[in-house]
Design an enzyme around this catalytic site. Structure first.
Site, PDB file in Angstrom:
ATOM      1  N   GLU A   1     -21.322 -20.771  13.932  1.00 16.50           N
ATOM      2  CA  GLU A   1     -20.963 -19.693  14.870  1.00 16.50           C
ATOM      3  C   GLU A   1     -21.423 -20.443  16.604  1.00 16.50           C
ATOM      4  OE1 GLU A   1     -23.079 -15.823  15.856  1.00 16.50           O
ATOM      5  OE2 GLU A   1     -21.490 -15.089  15.677  1.00 16.50           O
TER       6      GLU A   1
ATOM      7  N   LYS B   1     -33.190  -0.125  22.189  1.00 12.70           N
ATOM      8  CA  LYS B   1     -33.738  -1.404  22.024  1.00 12.70           C
ATOM      9  C   LYS B   1     -32.695  -2.318  22.535  1.00 12.70           C
ATOM     10  CE  LYS B   1     -34.884  -5.560  21.239  1.00 12.70           C
ATOM     11  NZ  LYS B   1     -35.070  -6.397  22.592  1.00 12.70           N
TER      12      LYS B   1
ATOM     13  N   GLU C   1     -24.357  -4.655  12.149  1.00 13.48           N
ATOM     14  CA  GLU C   1     -23.369  -5.538  12.576  1.00 13.48           C
ATOM     15  C   GLU C   1     -23.805  -6.907  13.123  1.00 13.48           C
ATOM     16  OE1 GLU C   1     -20.617  -4.509  12.994  1.00 13.48           O
ATOM     17  OE2 GLU C   1     -20.688  -2.525  12.719  1.00 13.48           O
TER      18      GLU C   1
ATOM     19  N   ASP D   1     -24.634  -8.497  35.238  1.00 19.87           N
ATOM     20  CA  ASP D   1     -26.275  -8.716  34.648  1.00 19.87           C
ATOM     21  C   ASP D   1     -25.256  -9.606  33.105  1.00 19.87           C
ATOM     22  OD1 ASP D   1     -28.847  -8.341  33.476  1.00 19.87           O
ATOM     23  OD2 ASP D   1     -27.826  -5.967  32.148  1.00 19.87           O
TER      24      ASP D   1
ATOM     25  N   CYS E   1     -18.421 -11.453  19.003  1.00 22.76           N
ATOM     26  CA  CYS E   1     -18.797 -11.404  17.288  1.00 22.76           C
ATOM     27  C   CYS E   1     -17.057 -11.739  16.558  1.00 22.76           C
ATOM     28  CB  CYS E   1     -19.429 -10.302  17.218  1.00 22.76           C
ATOM     29  SG  CYS E   1     -18.615  -9.142  17.468  1.00 22.76           S
TER      30      CYS E   1
HETATM   31  P1  NAD Z   1     -30.288 -11.761  19.028  1.00 25.81           P
HETATM   32  O1  NAD Z   1     -30.270 -12.027  16.831  1.00 25.81           O
HETATM   33  O2  NAD Z   1     -30.839 -12.861  19.291  1.00 25.81           O
HETATM   34  O3  NAD Z   1     -30.368 -10.501  19.364  1.00 25.81           O
HETATM   35  C1  NAD Z   1     -30.419  -9.662  18.442  1.00 25.81           C
HETATM   36  C2  NAD Z   1     -31.103  -8.123  19.366  1.00 25.81           C
HETATM   37  O4  NAD Z   1     -31.885  -8.520  18.500  1.00 25.81           O
HETATM   38  C3  NAD Z   1     -31.884  -8.329  20.505  1.00 25.81           C
HETATM   39  O5  NAD Z   1     -32.131  -7.256  21.056  1.00 25.81           O
HETATM   40  C4  NAD Z   1     -33.317  -9.103  19.740  1.00 25.81           C
HETATM   41  O6  NAD Z   1     -34.019  -8.842  21.072  1.00 25.81           O
HETATM   42  C5  NAD Z   1     -34.074  -8.202  18.854  1.00 25.81           C
HETATM   43  N1  NAD Z   1     -34.391  -8.844  18.393  1.00 25.81           N
HETATM   44  C6  NAD Z   1     -34.677 -10.330  17.516  1.00 25.81           C
HETATM   45  N2  NAD Z   1     -35.731 -10.105  17.145  1.00 25.81           N
HETATM   46  C7  NAD Z   1     -35.758  -9.440  16.815  1.00 25.81           C
HETATM   47  C8  NAD Z   1     -37.419  -8.947  15.744  1.00 25.81           C
HETATM   48  N3  NAD Z   1     -38.162  -9.272  15.110  1.00 25.81           N
HETATM   49  N4  NAD Z   1     -37.018  -7.509  15.643  1.00 25.81           N
HETATM   50  C9  NAD Z   1     -36.432  -6.533  16.113  1.00 25.81           C
HETATM   51  N5  NAD Z   1     -35.351  -7.095  16.704  1.00 25.81           N
HETATM   52  C10 NAD Z   1     -35.291  -8.462  16.979  1.00 25.81           C
HETATM   53  O7  NAD Z   1     -28.524 -11.890  18.914  1.00 25.81           O
HETATM   54  P2  NAD Z   1     -28.153 -11.939  20.520  1.00 25.81           P
HETATM   55  O8  NAD Z   1     -28.014 -13.164  20.733  1.00 25.81           O
HETATM   56  O9  NAD Z   1     -28.566 -11.399  21.066  1.00 25.81           O
HETATM   57  O10 NAD Z   1     -26.239 -11.933  19.505  1.00 25.81           O
HETATM   58  C11 NAD Z   1     -25.384 -12.527  19.228  1.00 25.81           C
HETATM   59  C12 NAD Z   1     -25.377 -12.330  18.327  1.00 25.81           C
HETATM   60  O11 NAD Z   1     -25.386 -11.004  18.183  1.00 25.81           O
HETATM   61  C13 NAD Z   1     -24.328 -13.408  17.708  1.00 25.81           C
HETATM   62  O12 NAD Z   1     -24.347 -13.633  16.711  1.00 25.81           O
HETATM   63  C14 NAD Z   1     -22.691 -12.260  17.591  1.00 25.81           C
HETATM   64  O13 NAD Z   1     -21.729 -12.485  16.367  1.00 25.81           O
HETATM   65  C15 NAD Z   1     -23.747 -10.922  16.987  1.00 25.81           C
HETATM   66  N6  NAD Z   1     -22.430  -9.776  17.267  1.00 25.81           N
HETATM   67  C16 NAD Z   1     -22.079  -9.282  16.244  1.00 25.81           C
HETATM   68  C17 NAD Z   1     -21.350  -8.072  16.569  1.00 25.81           C
HETATM   69  C18 NAD Z   1     -20.961  -7.009  15.301  1.00 25.81           C
HETATM   70  O14 NAD Z   1     -19.932  -6.074  15.450  1.00 25.81           O
HETATM   71  N7  NAD Z   1     -20.753  -8.033  14.462  1.00 25.81           N
HETATM   72  C19 NAD Z   1     -21.253  -7.653  17.735  1.00 25.81           C
HETATM   73  C20 NAD Z   1     -22.023  -8.058  18.972  1.00 25.81           C
HETATM   74  C21 NAD Z   1     -22.814  -9.719  18.545  1.00 25.81           C
END
Ligand code: NAD
Length: 494
Positions: free
Chosen positions: A396, A189, A264, A106, A298
């Site tokens: 980032e 989700k 996070e 995946d 991250c």
């Molecule tokens: P993203 O913000 O695009 O998505 C994260 C989640 O939010 C997904 O499930 C997405 O479907 C959901 N989402 C999107 N729009 C939304 C809305 N309007 N309302 C509610 N939920 C919504 O992030 P990504 O691209 O999946 O992940 C990468 C990012 O995550 C990077 O910035 C990374 O640094 C961060 N990250 C942080 C940590 C930490 O522990 N701080 C860990 C892993 C990843």
């Protein structure tokens, strides 16, 4: 996080279409819509998942609400919840191959790393949560009142967990395990692109004895399911991991509804190499820090700051070593770096590397796509000499890209390290113990690694400062964030 040399082979799984998991049952979405899931190492569709919508989210929240309110989970003795959570950990270990195969196909994660890191970590998360479930309690409070006063720690209720694409198993378990330990119920989700392991974990949680309705998984888009979860009045807490942009929106919605949140968010950690460092050892940590999980980490260390006397030496060693890092098929046990999780992430890296060229960056390794089996590969890339103001340094990138900059003094290194909007992780290499403590105290980050990188453990809290978010996962701090304190004051007067 321990990486072992487990070179066991595994074949790609054949996966049937997957459904939503609501109230202990597998269901199609109300709309009947489905989303294709793509193998990032080939670009081919491998299966589909139900494309949930607001109606499905409503059903999941209703199930979680009922499951919380009738006490089928929250009213169990902590020790009974602990027994079930420990069984989850045992099943994770027993079904490790299945979990590795699903997560790797995946996300594009190399199976050796997935087995050694992701699977071990989630088993340990559930073991740790099992221990926490037995420690939930309050405290007596001495008071001059003619009263007996004590506190109780109670679960919050229904937790909405929203997770990103890069560590689906680890980041969902880091929420669900402590939330369950405290007696909450959950609506999860997962990310659109990488939802498969969340559905497999729902199966494992059920097999372990977690009652129906306690954990519900709704796959679907952030803009529909995620948004509805944020807005829902029956959700008592939002646990969000993702980008700073979406996190900012999620926190503002939660603020409007006065719901507690854990945020996070993004990171862009600096990794400082002082002139007294053990360079040979540091190189291993530097490479691990930026290629781990194909840079989609991250807490990765994509900004290398090197003491000027060592600068050209370190750049030269990286230029020689990085092209030798095994990049390839995640199902080859020798692979260390797999594809990125989606083509859009490769395109983003390409844009940043173009900016680096325009900003005068010297590309000493990588700098281009890797054409392999139609997958979403980018070569691990090292860019020296960029100015600190370059967007490539400041933003980032979230890919296998390392920038390298020199510094002259300890103060300058700290200033550069702290000089972005982020504050998730930071790290340093030094043989000087006094310097290690002194610099660690001045770095603006939720976690500081000294003389290695990515040493993570469920007992040690992590989380961000500045635009990397707030709240902590892991450790006893996580349990606290899934509970509320009630004070009880009993008059002793007749
Ligand atoms: P993203 O913000 O695009 O998505 C994260 C989640 O939010 C997904 O499930 C997405 O479907 C959901 N989402 C999107 N729009 C939304 C809305 N309007 N309302 C509610 N939920 C919504 O992030 P990504 O691209 O999946 O992940 C990468 C990012 O995550 C990077 O910035 C990374 O640094 C961060 N990250 C942080 C940590 C930490 O522990 N701080 C860990 C892993 C990843």
């Amino acid at each position: 996080m321990t990486v072992t040399d487990d070179h066991t082979t595994l074949t790609r799984p054949h996966l049937g279409p997957r459904q939503l998991f609501i109230d202990g049952q597998w269901r199609e979405s109300v709309s009947g819509a489905r989303t294709d899931i793509v193998d990032p190492s080939t670009g081919e569709v491998i299966t589909s998942v139900a494309d949930g919508d607001v109606a499905d989210l409503e059903a999941a929240v209703a199930a979680a609400r009922t499951a919380f309110d009738d006490g089928r989970w929250s009213a169990l003795p902590g020790r009974e919840r602990a027994r079930i959570l420990h069984r989850v950990a045992d099943l994770v270990r027993e079904r490790a191959d299945e979990l590795v195969a699903v997560e790797s196909v995946d996300v594009g994660k190399p199976i050796s790393l997935c087995r050694a890191v992701d699977i071990i970590t989630i088993a340990e998360q559930y073991e740790y949560a099992s221990a926490l479930a037995q420690t939930l309690g309050g405290a007596n409070r001495e008071t001059p009142l003619d009263a007996h006063a004590y506190t109780r720690r109670e679960p919050l209720g229904v937790v909405g967990a929203i997770t990103p694409f890069n560590f689906p198993l680890i980041l969902s378990s880091s929420k669900i395990a402590p939330a369950l330990a405290a007696g909450n119920t959950v609506v999860h989700k997962p990310a659109e692109d990488t939802p498969l392991s969340a559905l497999l974990m729902a199966e494992i949680l059920t097999e372990a004895g977690v009652p129906a309705g306690v954990v519900n998984v709704v796959t679907g888009k952030g803009s529909t399911v995620g948004e509805a979860l944020l807005q829902h009045p029956s959700i008592d807490k939002i646990a969000f991991t993702g980008s700073t942009g979406i996190g900012r929106h999620a926190a503002s919605v939660a603020g409007q509804n006065l719901k507690p949140v854990t945020m996070e968010l993004g990171g862009n950690a600096a990794h400082i190499v002082f002139e007294d460092a053990d360079v040979e050892k540091a190189i291993g940590a530097i490479i691990k820090g930026f290629v781990f999980n194909t840079g989609q980490f991250c807490m990765g260390g994509p900004r290398l700051l090197v003491a000027r006397p060592l600068y050209e030496t370190v750049v030269g060693i990286l230029a020689d070593a990085v092209p030798g890092v095994p990049v390839g098929d995640p199902f080859d046990p020798a692979t260390v770096v797999g594809p990125m999780a989606a083509d859009k992430h490769v395109r983003k890296v390409e844009e940043y590397v173009e900016i680096a060229r325009a900003d005068g960056g010297r590309i000493v390794a990588g700098g281009e796509r890797l054409d392999l089996n139609g997958g979403f590969y980018y070569k691990p890339t090292v860019i020296a000499d960029l100015p600190n103001t370059s967007r490539v340094v400041q933003e980032e990138i979230f890919g296998p890209v390392l920038t390298v900059q020199p510094f002259d003094t300890e103060d300058e290194a700290i200033e550069l390290a702290n000089g972005t909007e982020y504050g998730l992780a930071s790290g340093l290499q030094t043989a000087n113990v006094a310097r290690a403590h002194r610099v660690a105290a001045r770095l603006q980050a939720g976690i500081v690694f000294v003389n290695d990188w990515a040493m993570l453990d469920p007992a040690v809290p992590f989380g961000g400062v500045k635009n990397s978010g707030f709240g902590r996962e892991y450790g006893a701090e996580a349990l606290e964030s899934y509970t509320k304190v009630k004070s009880v004051i009993i008059s002793l007067a007749d």
